[in-house]
Design an enzyme around this catalytic site. Structure first.
Site, PDB file in Angstrom:
ATOM      1  N   ARG A  15       0.844  -1.188   0.000  1.00  0.00           N
ATOM      2  CA  ARG A  15       0.000   0.000   0.000  1.00  0.00           C
ATOM      3  C   ARG A  15       0.887   1.249   0.000  1.00  0.00           C
ATOM      4  O   ARG A  15       2.067   1.187   0.335  1.00  0.00           O
ATOM      5  CB  ARG A  15      -0.926   0.001   1.221  1.00  0.00           C
ATOM      6  CG  ARG A  15      -2.047  -1.010   1.165  1.00  0.00           C
ATOM      7  CD  ARG A  15      -2.849  -1.053   2.452  1.00  0.00           C
ATOM      8  NE  ARG A  15      -2.096  -1.656   3.541  1.00  0.00           N
ATOM      9  CZ  ARG A  15      -2.561  -1.821   4.780  1.00  0.00           C
ATOM     10  NH1 ARG A  15      -3.787  -1.392   5.085  1.00  0.00           N
ATOM     11  NH2 ARG A  15      -1.833  -2.406   5.711  1.00  0.00           N
ATOM     12  N   LYS A  75       1.389   2.003   7.216  1.00  0.00           N
ATOM     13  CA  LYS A  75       1.641   1.245   8.436  1.00  0.00           C
ATOM     14  C   LYS A  75       2.587   1.968   9.376  1.00  0.00           C
ATOM     15  O   LYS A  75       3.294   2.902   9.003  1.00  0.00           O
ATOM     16  CB  LYS A  75       2.220  -0.136   8.088  1.00  0.00           C
ATOM     17  CG  LYS A  75       1.209  -1.059   7.449  1.00  0.00           C
ATOM     18  CD  LYS A  75      -0.020  -1.294   8.336  1.00  0.00           C
ATOM     19  CE  LYS A  75       0.303  -2.112   9.565  1.00  0.00           C
ATOM     20  NZ  LYS A  75      -0.902  -2.303  10.433  1.00  0.00           N
ATOM     21  N   TYR A  94      -1.282   4.754  10.340  1.00  0.00           N
ATOM     22  CA  TYR A  94      -1.717   3.830  11.379  1.00  0.00           C
ATOM     23  C   TYR A  94      -0.548   3.620  12.329  1.00  0.00           C
ATOM     24  O   TYR A  94       0.591   3.393  11.890  1.00  0.00           O
ATOM     25  CB  TYR A  94      -2.122   2.480  10.777  1.00  0.00           C
ATOM     26  CG  TYR A  94      -3.395   2.515   9.974  1.00  0.00           C
ATOM     27  CD1 TYR A  94      -4.612   2.801  10.582  1.00  0.00           C
ATOM     28  CD2 TYR A  94      -3.385   2.253   8.607  1.00  0.00           C
ATOM     29  CE1 TYR A  94      -5.794   2.832   9.852  1.00  0.00           C
ATOM     30  CE2 TYR A  94      -4.559   2.275   7.864  1.00  0.00           C
ATOM     31  CZ  TYR A  94      -5.759   2.571   8.495  1.00  0.00           C
ATOM     32  OH  TYR A  94      -6.918   2.603   7.767  1.00  0.00           O
ATOM     33  N   HIS A  96      -1.127   2.074  16.043  1.00  0.00           N
ATOM     34  CA  HIS A  96      -1.401   0.917  16.910  1.00  0.00           C
ATOM     35  C   HIS A  96      -0.364   0.828  18.029  1.00  0.00           C
ATOM     36  O   HIS A  96       0.364  -0.160  18.168  1.00  0.00           O
ATOM     37  CB  HIS A  96      -1.421  -0.375  16.086  1.00  0.00           C
ATOM     38  CG  HIS A  96      -2.444  -0.381  14.991  1.00  0.00           C
ATOM     39  ND1 HIS A  96      -3.794  -0.347  15.231  1.00  0.00           N
ATOM     40  CD2 HIS A  96      -2.309  -0.403  13.638  1.00  0.00           C
ATOM     41  CE1 HIS A  96      -4.459  -0.358  14.087  1.00  0.00           C
ATOM     42  NE2 HIS A  96      -3.582  -0.371  13.101  1.00  0.00           N
ATOM     43  N   GLU A 118      -6.122   5.467  13.243  1.00  0.00           N
ATOM     44  CA  GLU A 118      -7.128   4.603  13.863  1.00  0.00           C
ATOM     45  C   GLU A 118      -7.928   5.259  14.977  1.00  0.00           C
ATOM     46  O   GLU A 118      -8.923   4.688  15.444  1.00  0.00           O
ATOM     47  CB  GLU A 118      -6.490   3.305  14.377  1.00  0.00           C
ATOM     48  CG  GLU A 118      -5.537   3.477  15.559  1.00  0.00           C
ATOM     49  CD  GLU A 118      -4.098   3.669  15.141  1.00  0.00           C
ATOM     50  OE1 GLU A 118      -3.208   3.483  15.999  1.00  0.00           O
ATOM     51  OE2 GLU A 118      -3.848   4.020  13.959  1.00  0.00           O
ATOM     52  N   ASP A 270      -3.490  -6.401  15.196  1.00  0.00           N
ATOM     53  CA  ASP A 270      -2.840  -5.086  15.183  1.00  0.00           C
ATOM     54  C   ASP A 270      -2.862  -4.439  16.561  1.00  0.00           C
ATOM     55  O   ASP A 270      -1.983  -3.630  16.890  1.00  0.00           O
ATOM     56  CB  ASP A 270      -3.545  -4.150  14.193  1.00  0.00           C
ATOM     57  CG  ASP A 270      -2.962  -4.257  12.790  1.00  0.00           C
ATOM     58  OD1 ASP A 270      -1.798  -4.658  12.657  1.00  0.00           O
ATOM     59  OD2 ASP A 270      -3.680  -3.943  11.832  1.00  0.00           O
TER      60      ASP A 270
END
Length: 373
Positions: A15, A75, A94, A96, A118, A270
């Site tokens: 991605r 990510k 993101y 996490h 997120e 995740d």
């Protein structure tokens, strides 16, 4: 503003933070966009496409981070990427952080401002930047689970939808949110025997209203979770507490008592996973067998369908990227409480209570930290 789009380094992560179409929107507004070479090549976005959209091409990550102030990626940054962050950077991706102390410590040490996709919210209390990837992951969970049920993958040797004269596979879905509802849609479409559990009666009513007697809905008490996990051929872990570590709903002793060859797809990995036996896997080695149960715990599931995922993600993130670029980071965060909900780290301090609680660290409110930006 100088905006940077690095090539993702995570295993099988193809991605990309911005598509050429998104870059064209930003350059038309007068912003300078730098894209690392080959960032989107694997999904059909060539360097020439970015060049035509007005981007500058960076030879590598070092040049990219040196050139840009706002880093837009997908990510969480790996160790190599975290080492490139400086106090003048704003990272939008993101993150996490709740299950990842090493990343949390490194982002705090960098001094950078870090906004997590997120936990950005909307007026209805939803998570609009998490939703597109949750939709993809929910659909993929059934696809992956059905594959893992094949004998060659270590599974029970079952066709999820069965055939005439042979019962369908039993699917237990823990969580009726975005991931869970998408998993339900796919499982019902394949003809599986589906049970979904959630603590929210509203979520269960919504699913019951849509599917009626094609699914069973249960309140997610401890006893109900245990009963349905042990009865299942395929379990989908689709639970979420925004920003926090996932609740551990499936104990190790429950896994040991599941059917031999049953499959557990832990989409919550995740955020640490919802089973005690779950550990992150990669697209190179997506599964492992433990106590006779096939575990699929890929931490970047949507990366397997990277073009679809990138387009879906950009649809959601681009308005926020434009706001950060047009207004500047501080003003954009001050004026938009929903974007401000994504602020996780700034000036070496945490702004997310759930992350701070997970790691036993202090935090300050986003409003307090904004004053230091």
């Amino acid at each position: 503003m100088r905006i940077g789009v690095p090539r993702e380094l995570k295993n099988h992560e193809h991605r990309v933070g911005l598509t050429p179409f998104s870059v064209a929107e930003l350059t038309a507004l007068g912003h300078e966009v730098w894209v690392e070479r080959q960032a989107g090549a694997a999904i059909g976005f060539a360097d020439a496409d970015y060049w035509a959209a007005g981007a500058h091409l960076a030879a590598d990550g070092a040049e990219l981070y040196e050139a840009a102030a706002l880093i837009v990626k997908v990510k969480e940054p790996l160790l190599e990427e975290r080492a490139r962050l400086r106090p003048h950077h704003t990272l939008f991706a993101y993150l996490h952080l709740a299950p990842d102390r090493a990343q949390t410590d490194d982002l705090l040490a960098s001094g950078a401002t870090c906004i997590a996709y997120e936990t950005v919210s909307d007026a209805q209390g939803r998570l609009p930047l998490l939703a597109p990837m949750s939709e993809v992951a929910g659909r993929m969970a059934i696809q992956a689970g059905a594959h893992c049920l094949e004998t060659a993958q270590g599974g029970r040797g079952m066709l999820l939808g069965g055939v005439p004269g042979v019962p369908a596979g039993k699917v237990t879905i823990l969580g009726g949110g975005v991931v869970g509802s998408q998993a339900v849609a796919m499982a019902v479409g394949l003809g599986a025997d589906v049970t979904v559990l959630d603590r929210s009666l509203d979520a269960l009513r919504r699913l019951d209203g849509r599917y009626g007697n094609r699914i069973a809905t249960l309140l997610a008490t401890g006893a109900a979770v245990r009963e349905q996990v042990l009865a299942a051929d395929l379990v989908i872990g689709a639970v979420l507490i925004p920003g926090a570590a996932a609740p551990r709903l499936i104990a190790a002793e429950m896994v040991a008592r599941m059917k031999p060859g049953a499959v557990l797809v832990d989409v919550a990995i995740d955020q640490g996973g919802c089973a005690e036996t779950s550990r992150p896997t990669t697209h190179d080695e997506p599964t492992y067998l433990l106590d006779g149960v096939v575990h699929y715990c890929v931490a970047n599931m949507p990366g397997a369908v990277a073009r679809t995922s990138t387009l879906a993600l950009n649809n959601a993130t681009l308005p926020f990227v434009v706001a950060l670029a047009e207004k500047g980071v501080r003003r954009a965060l001050e004026e938009d409480p929903h974007l401000r909900g994504g602020l996780s780290v700034a000036r070496g301090q945490l702004a997310c209570a759930s992350v701070a609680e997970a790691h036993g660290l202090p935090y300050r409110s986003a409003a307090e930290l904004l004053a230091a930006l």
